[in-house]
Design an enzyme around this catalytic site. Structure first.
Site, PDB file in Angstrom:
ATOM      1  N   HIS A 200       0.844  -1.165   0.097  1.00  0.00           N
ATOM      2  CA  HIS A 200       0.060   0.024   0.007  1.00  0.00           C
ATOM      3  C   HIS A 200       0.923   1.259  -0.024  1.00  0.00           C
ATOM      4  O   HIS A 200       0.393   2.103  -0.683  1.00  0.00           O
ATOM      5  CB  HIS A 200      -1.120   0.112   1.138  1.00  0.00           C
ATOM      6  CG  HIS A 200      -2.151  -0.938   0.770  1.00  0.00           C
ATOM      7  ND1 HIS A 200      -2.177  -2.280   1.262  1.00  0.00           N
ATOM      8  CD2 HIS A 200      -3.289  -0.548   0.014  1.00  0.00           C
ATOM      9  CE1 HIS A 200      -3.393  -2.793   0.521  1.00  0.00           C
ATOM     10  NE2 HIS A 200      -4.021  -1.734  -0.235  1.00  0.00           N
ATOM     11  N   ARG A 307     -10.852   4.052  -1.190  1.00  0.00           N
ATOM     12  CA  ARG A 307     -10.156   3.436  -0.095  1.00  0.00           C
ATOM     13  C   ARG A 307     -10.694   4.103   1.207  1.00  0.00           C
ATOM     14  O   ARG A 307      -9.812   4.826   1.589  1.00  0.00           O
ATOM     15  CB  ARG A 307      -8.852   3.054  -0.363  1.00  0.00           C
ATOM     16  CG  ARG A 307      -8.309   2.329  -1.199  1.00  0.00           C
ATOM     17  CD  ARG A 307      -6.964   2.066  -1.334  1.00  0.00           C
ATOM     18  NE  ARG A 307      -6.613   0.891  -2.136  1.00  0.00           N
ATOM     19  CZ  ARG A 307      -5.952   0.826  -3.354  1.00  0.00           C
ATOM     20  NH1 ARG A 307      -5.971   2.071  -4.025  1.00  0.00           N
ATOM     21  NH2 ARG A 307      -5.564  -0.146  -4.137  1.00  0.00           N
ATOM     22  N   ARG A 344     -15.784   1.751  -0.747  1.00  0.00           N
ATOM     23  CA  ARG A 344     -15.508   0.537  -0.098  1.00  0.00           C
ATOM     24  C   ARG A 344     -14.962   0.755   1.284  1.00  0.00           C
ATOM     25  O   ARG A 344     -14.711   1.612   1.803  1.00  0.00           O
ATOM     26  CB  ARG A 344     -13.884   0.008  -0.818  1.00  0.00           C
ATOM     27  CG  ARG A 344     -13.678  -1.429  -0.230  1.00  0.00           C
ATOM     28  CD  ARG A 344     -12.443  -1.673  -0.746  1.00  0.00           C
ATOM     29  NE  ARG A 344     -11.102  -1.130  -0.078  1.00  0.00           N
ATOM     30  CZ  ARG A 344      -9.841  -1.394  -0.591  1.00  0.00           C
ATOM     31  NH1 ARG A 344     -10.019  -2.520  -1.424  1.00  0.00           N
ATOM     32  NH2 ARG A 344      -9.030  -0.843  -0.139  1.00  0.00           N
ATOM     33  N   GLU A 447     -11.205 -10.939  -4.676  1.00  0.00           N
ATOM     34  CA  GLU A 447      -9.671 -10.884  -4.494  1.00  0.00           C
ATOM     35  C   GLU A 447      -9.072 -11.941  -3.597  1.00  0.00           C
ATOM     36  O   GLU A 447      -8.092 -12.089  -3.208  1.00  0.00           O
ATOM     37  CB  GLU A 447      -9.384  -9.490  -3.732  1.00  0.00           C
ATOM     38  CG  GLU A 447     -10.183  -8.934  -2.515  1.00  0.00           C
ATOM     39  CD  GLU A 447      -9.934  -7.434  -1.897  1.00  0.00           C
ATOM     40  OE1 GLU A 447      -9.060  -6.897  -2.465  1.00  0.00           O
ATOM     41  OE2 GLU A 447     -10.537  -6.980  -1.137  1.00  0.00           O
ATOM     42  N   ASN A 470      -4.606  -6.874  -6.804  1.00  0.00           N
ATOM     43  CA  ASN A 470      -3.340  -6.925  -5.847  1.00  0.00           C
ATOM     44  C   ASN A 470      -3.460  -8.154  -5.089  1.00  0.00           C
ATOM     45  O   ASN A 470      -2.447  -8.764  -4.764  1.00  0.00           O
ATOM     46  CB  ASN A 470      -3.131  -5.676  -5.191  1.00  0.00           C
ATOM     47  CG  ASN A 470      -3.320  -4.583  -6.112  1.00  0.00           C
ATOM     48  OD1 ASN A 470      -3.086  -4.441  -7.323  1.00  0.00           O
ATOM     49  ND2 ASN A 470      -4.183  -3.352  -5.461  1.00  0.00           N
ATOM     50  N   ASP A 471      -4.560  -8.140  -4.491  1.00  0.00           N
ATOM     51  CA  ASP A 471      -4.720  -9.216  -3.499  1.00  0.00           C
ATOM     52  C   ASP A 471      -5.063 -10.472  -4.157  1.00  0.00           C
ATOM     53  O   ASP A 471      -4.580 -11.930  -3.772  1.00  0.00           O
ATOM     54  CB  ASP A 471      -5.873  -8.911  -2.283  1.00  0.00           C
ATOM     55  CG  ASP A 471      -5.437  -7.990  -1.362  1.00  0.00           C
ATOM     56  OD1 ASP A 471      -4.547  -8.313  -0.862  1.00  0.00           O
ATOM     57  OD2 ASP A 471      -6.269  -7.138  -0.960  1.00  0.00           O
ATOM     58  N   ARG A 481       2.488  -9.610  -0.775  1.00  0.00           N
ATOM     59  CA  ARG A 481       2.532  -8.396  -1.737  1.00  0.00           C
ATOM     60  C   ARG A 481       3.213  -7.134  -1.112  1.00  0.00           C
ATOM     61  O   ARG A 481       3.837  -6.622  -2.178  1.00  0.00           O
ATOM     62  CB  ARG A 481       1.261  -7.902  -2.251  1.00  0.00           C
ATOM     63  CG  ARG A 481       0.447  -7.272  -0.889  1.00  0.00           C
ATOM     64  CD  ARG A 481      -0.920  -6.747  -1.262  1.00  0.00           C
ATOM     65  NE  ARG A 481      -1.424  -5.655  -1.849  1.00  0.00           N
ATOM     66  CZ  ARG A 481      -2.375  -5.172  -1.876  1.00  0.00           C
ATOM     67  NH1 ARG A 481      -3.438  -5.896  -1.673  1.00  0.00           N
ATOM     68  NH2 ARG A 481      -2.771  -3.728  -2.300  1.00  0.00           N
ATOM     69  N   CYS A 518     -10.077  -3.101 -10.253  1.00  0.00           N
ATOM     70  CA  CYS A 518      -9.553  -2.017  -9.626  1.00  0.00           C
ATOM     71  C   CYS A 518      -8.097  -1.932  -8.837  1.00  0.00           C
ATOM     72  O   CYS A 518      -7.657  -1.383  -8.211  1.00  0.00           O
ATOM     73  CB  CYS A 518     -10.671  -1.370  -8.514  1.00  0.00           C
ATOM     74  SG  CYS A 518     -10.764  -2.536  -7.333  1.00  0.00           S
TER      75      CYS A 518
HETATM   76  C1  PEP Z   1      -6.774  -5.079  -4.662  1.00  0.00           C
HETATM   77  O1  PEP Z   1      -6.352  -5.944  -3.919  1.00  0.00           O
HETATM   78  O2  PEP Z   1      -6.269  -5.337  -5.956  1.00  0.00           O
HETATM   79  C2  PEP Z   1      -7.188  -3.745  -4.140  1.00  0.00           C
HETATM   80  C3  PEP Z   1      -7.806  -2.990  -5.139  1.00  0.00           C
HETATM   81  O3  PEP Z   1      -7.389  -3.357  -2.914  1.00  0.00           O
HETATM   82  P1  PEP Z   1      -6.238  -2.982  -1.933  1.00  0.00           P
HETATM   83  O4  PEP Z   1      -5.043  -2.733  -2.840  1.00  0.00           O
HETATM   84  O5  PEP Z   1      -6.485  -1.702  -1.265  1.00  0.00           O
HETATM   85  O6  PEP Z   1      -5.809  -4.296  -1.253  1.00  0.00           O
HETATM   86 MG    MG Z   2      -7.381  -5.665  -1.839  1.00  0.00          MG
END
Ligand code: PEP
Ligand code: MG
Length: 594
Positions: A200, A307, A344, A447, A470-471, A481, A518
């Site tokens: 993040h 977020r 979210r 995710e 991402n997740d 990650r 996203c």
């Molecule tokens: C993701 O996991 O791709 C996502 C958009 O949420 P975050 O990056 O905030 O975990």
């Molecule tokens: Mg996520």
């Protein structure tokens, strides 16, 4: 002497500036710039802390019990001597006066300088005095923290800084919420020792649209305060103390990428339509309502991911109340002038702790794996009153714009049910209180592989789904990650990842439900054609990425791309090279800076 440090490129472009080291300290240290008018009071705070520590040490010495070890008293003498040494307090004042650092930051910056000098000492006895110095500084920081509590100084904020040279920030790690604080700051680039491409901290750096390199391992140890540094955010190289020729080369590249950005920004108001007439929705990811301005300027047609958790961070345990949240969501909805705003629900946990804590501290403090723990919807469901409060705030904001609700990290049907029940209860509470709200669309983030594998269940309960790649990558490949040690295995091109994404898009479309990506893949031009080939028509990304993605969309033919998709998905080793079957060679496809 010039040298290079290597890390992961996370935010494109070149930054050149003097290094500002943010030291990691055992005491929580706020870093912010002060105004010229605050210099005197900041130096007074430092002086008051020094006096307090001197009297603390004096009392300790006076009240020393007879049975105390004989070395203790001379040790306290050393501490007192260090406390009054000009190289500590005098130089700390220099950082306050010249650089406008707040007192705590100035003190930890000077500790960093002195600690290095101790490390380089030949004499072992003297080298070991570093630990004493650290203890003295810690006492000073604690004394200042007490002072802050007593005088009730305002929450630290980043102010404009009147220095002349551009500055780049170097740290072992920066908590995501702290990174957000630097949003309106003077830094032209970031370097951290730890972190992965989709940690993040990296995501927030990208949203700031300034060059950044993370996972540079030893950077904060090797780079010194005030060193000249070049950050190459395109390839992940940091050049420290560059030679004039190298510097000139980077300045040239800096100008080139600025020109390229200016060229791309002309696409801002061009509708995102492919050659075969497919209209593509380009949305933005934001962290706070104020980001809506950048969203509109970039030509986005809505917010695909707000977020909300950033509002919950660094508040010393006091979470935002319903009204405060409502005001923020309403501000975002109104700023977007009727365009959709997807809020979210809070996604704390993993590498987004509520309190100011870096990834390293998290890992050390919680031996468990935070990415698999009580995060996102799991945390919300474990705090039902807090969750309903957030849901009410989001629902109330729906009276002021086109608000949509998005729920992170769902995996179980039971979680879906509990979430929908909480929403129904929040709606009932608002109806009883005669507060206006609209019926809003509800979406689930996909995710976790489990969610992707039982997608029809999700599609029966939700209006749309949003792929958090991402997740999804993290949990499919079992790769943290945020961990630079395994960053080379964090592979969005892994066939398992691609298959999950492709299936999700296809199934959602087949059931005529909205589907969106996203995660960071949506804003990465390496994946634009692939996602179009899979049938994706809605992307959500940082505002700064919209123009480059749009450029590819304008040149794409979705029918031709879709026809070639099976070859990519059928490959044992899909990669950017294999994606060339989707279109012309990569070099010809785009010359946008990545
Ligand atoms: C993701 O996991 O791709 C996502 C958009 O949420 P975050 O990056 O905030 O975990
Ligand atoms: Mg996520």
């Amino acid at each position: 002497m010039s040298f290079q440090v290597f890390g992961l490129p996370v935010s494109r472009g070149v930054a050149i500036g003097r290094a500002v080291l943010v030291a990691s300290s055992r005491v929580d240290v706020a870093h912010y710039f002060i105004d010229e008018t605050q210099v005197v009071s900041e130096i007074d705070r430092l002086r008051a802390a020094r006096d307090a520590v001197a009297s603390e040490l004096g009392t300790l010495q006076r009240d020393m019990p007879a049975e105390a070890p004989a070395e203790l008293s001379p040790l306290l003498d050393v501490h007192l001597m260090l406390l009054h040494d000009e190289t500590l307090t005098g130089a700390t004042k220099h950082w306050i006066r010249e650089r406008h650092y707040n007192a705590e930051w100035a003190l930890s910056a000077q500790l960093e300088v002195l600690a290095r000098q101790f490390d380089e000492m030949e004499d072992e006895y003297l080298r070991e005095r570093k630990a004493d110095l650290e203890q003295v500084v810690e006492r000073l920081l604690r004394a200042m923290a007490r002072g802050v509590a007593l005088t009730g100084l305002p929450t630290p904020a980043v102010r404009d800084f009147g220095g002349e040279d551009p500055l780049v920030l170097v740290a072992n790690d920066i908590a995501p919420a702290d990174m957000l604080q630097f949003k309106r700051s003077v830094f032209t680039g970031f370097i951290t020792d730890v972190g992965g491409k989709t940690s993040h901290t990296a995501i927030v750096a990208r949203s700031l649209d300034i060059p950044a390199v993370v996972g540079a391992r030893e950077a904060s140890r090797l780079i010194r305060q005030d060193d000249w540094v070049v950050i190459d955010g395109d390839v992940g190289i940091v050049v420290v103390d560059p030679s004039p020729i190298v510097l000139e080369e980077y300045r040239f590249r800096q100008r080139q990428s600025e020109l390229e950005r200016a060229r791309l920004s002309r696409l801002r108001h061009t509708p995102a339509v492919t050659l075969d007439g497919e209209r593509i929705e380009l949305l933005v990811n934001i962290e706070q309502p104020a980001d809506a301005i950048a969203a509109l300027e970039a030509g986005a047609v809505g917010v695909g991911l707000f977020r909300s958790e950033f509002m919950f961070m660094n508040r010393a345990g006091e979470l935002p109340g319903e009204d405060e949240q409502f005001e923020a969501y309403r501000a975002a909805a109104e700023a977007m002038k009727g365009l959709p705003v997807t809020i979210r629900t809070v996604d704390v946990g993993a590498d987004k702790p509520l309190d100011r804590m870096s990834i390293n501290e998290l890992r050390h403090e919680h031996a468990q794996n935070p990415a698999l723990g009580l995060r996102a919807i799991r945390w919300s469901l474990s705090e039902p009153a807090m969750f309903r409060q957030q849901l009410r705030a989001i629902l109330r904001a729906s009276a002021y714009g086109k608000v949509r609700l998005l729920v992170p990290m769902l995996a179980h049907l039971s979680e879906i049910r509990l979430t929908l029940e909480a929403l129904a209860r929040a709606e009932q509470q608002l109806t009883d209180a005669r507060r206006p709200f609209k019926q809003i669309e509800i979406g689930a983030m996909i995710e976790v592989p489990a969610a992707a594998l039982i997608l029809p269940v999700f599609l029966r309960h939700f209006d749309f789904v949003s792929l958090g790649t991402n997740d999804l990558i993290q949990y499919t490949l079992a790769i943290d990650r945020a961990d630079e040690a395994v960053a080379h295995l964090y592979d969005p091109w892994h066939p398992a990842v691609l298959q999950l994404i492709a299936r999700t898009i296809a199934q959602a479309r087949a059931m005529q439900k909205g589907v969106n990506v996203c995660g960071e893949m949506a804003g990465d031009t390496e994946f634009t054609e692939l996602l179009l080939a899979m049938g994706l028509r809605s992307f959500s990304m940082h505002p700064s990425q919209i123009a480059a993605v749009k450029q590819l969309i304008l040149r794409a033919d979705t029918r031709r791309l879709a026809a070639r998709l099976p070859a990519v998905l059928g490959s044992d080793e899909p990669s950017l090279t294999s994606s060339e079957i989707l279109g012309p060679p990569v070099s010809a496809k785009t010359n946008t800076p990545r």
